[in-house]
Design an enzyme around this catalytic site. Structure first.
Site, PDB file in Angstrom:
ATOM      1  N   SER A 175      -7.851 -10.550  -5.270  1.00 16.95           N
ATOM      2  CA  SER A 175      -6.738 -11.044  -6.098  1.00 16.95           C
ATOM      3  C   SER A 175      -6.547 -12.542  -5.873  1.00 16.95           C
ATOM      4  O   SER A 175      -6.206 -13.277  -6.810  1.00 16.95           O
ATOM      5  CB  SER A 175      -5.440 -10.303  -5.744  1.00 16.95           C
ATOM      6  OG  SER A 175      -5.578  -8.935  -5.998  1.00 16.95           O
ATOM      7  N   HIS A 216      -9.821  -2.851  -7.360  1.00 14.47           N
ATOM      8  CA  HIS A 216      -8.754  -1.867  -7.116  1.00 14.47           C
ATOM      9  C   HIS A 216      -8.912  -0.668  -8.056  1.00 14.47           C
ATOM     10  O   HIS A 216      -8.760   0.478  -7.634  1.00 14.47           O
ATOM     11  CB  HIS A 216      -7.367  -2.478  -7.387  1.00 14.47           C
ATOM     12  CG  HIS A 216      -6.988  -3.615  -6.488  1.00 14.47           C
ATOM     13  ND1 HIS A 216      -6.533  -4.825  -6.971  1.00 14.47           N
ATOM     14  CD2 HIS A 216      -6.965  -3.720  -5.138  1.00 14.47           C
ATOM     15  CE1 HIS A 216      -6.248  -5.626  -5.965  1.00 14.47           C
ATOM     16  NE2 HIS A 216      -6.508  -4.992  -4.840  1.00 14.47           N
TER      17      HIS A 216
END
Ligand code: PNS
Length: 164
Positions: A128, A17
């Protein structure tokens, strides 16, 4: 130069990210990073915690703003007066879902377009979900997330373990 909206769950933010945020920040005047506030997704971290972790990890990027939203992303884009949504593409497996989402968002709000940035090959396998899985067993997540996030993950799983 336009402003861009980079939305996601960020549960938690990863190097993948951060790579996308940095690259978008080099292209756009401002990047608004918007954390989805959706309890139905049963996130590990609260929206406040996810916002805090993003703020901490992007504090050196002057044209990056961290926010949260609930409801439809296009409604938030309209509210923020942003016409470009940025998404990272890690691999071809992301493509079908991302294309569907981009087309849906464009149909809902035609002035909105989605721009895909390819995630750096260094982080193309990082998610994640995988990071949470490794951290839940106290595995080494230092290759996937900054130290600050790693510590938050370990504390969170310690907290959960103490409660159970
Ligand atoms: O990091 P994620 O979980 O892949 O991000 C997905 C996200 C938050 C971008 C997406 O679920 C979203 O925009 N949700 C808000 C609801 C919405 O607008 N849905 C219609 C688009 S298909």
């Amino acid at each position: 130069m336009a402003r861009a909206l980079y939305s996601g769950s960020f549960d938690p933010v990863t190097f993948g990210h951060i790579d996308i945020i940095k690259r978008a920040a080099n292209i756009f005047e401002e990047v608004v990073v918007a954390v989805l506030n959706n309890k139905a997704k049963n996130p590990l971290f609260s929206v406040e915690e996810r916002v805090n972790m993003l703020e901490e990890t992007t504090k050196d990027l002057e044209n990056v703003k961290i926010t949260s939203f609930h409801g439809l992303l296009v409604d938030y884009a309209k509210e923020e007066n942003i016409n470009v949504i940025v998404r990272g593409l890690r691999a071809v497996t992301d493509f079908e879902y991302e294309l569907q989402m981009a087309q849906t968002n464009h149909e809902l709000l035609p002035e909105v377009d989605t721009m895909f940035l390819n995630t750096s090959i260094l982080y193309s396998y990082v998610s994640s979900t995988i990071v949470r899985e490794v951290a839940s067993y106290h595995g080494d997540v230092s290759h996937f997330v900054p130290e600050y996030i790693a510590q938050k993950l370990y504390s969170k799983y310690d907290e959960i373990q103490k409660k159970s």
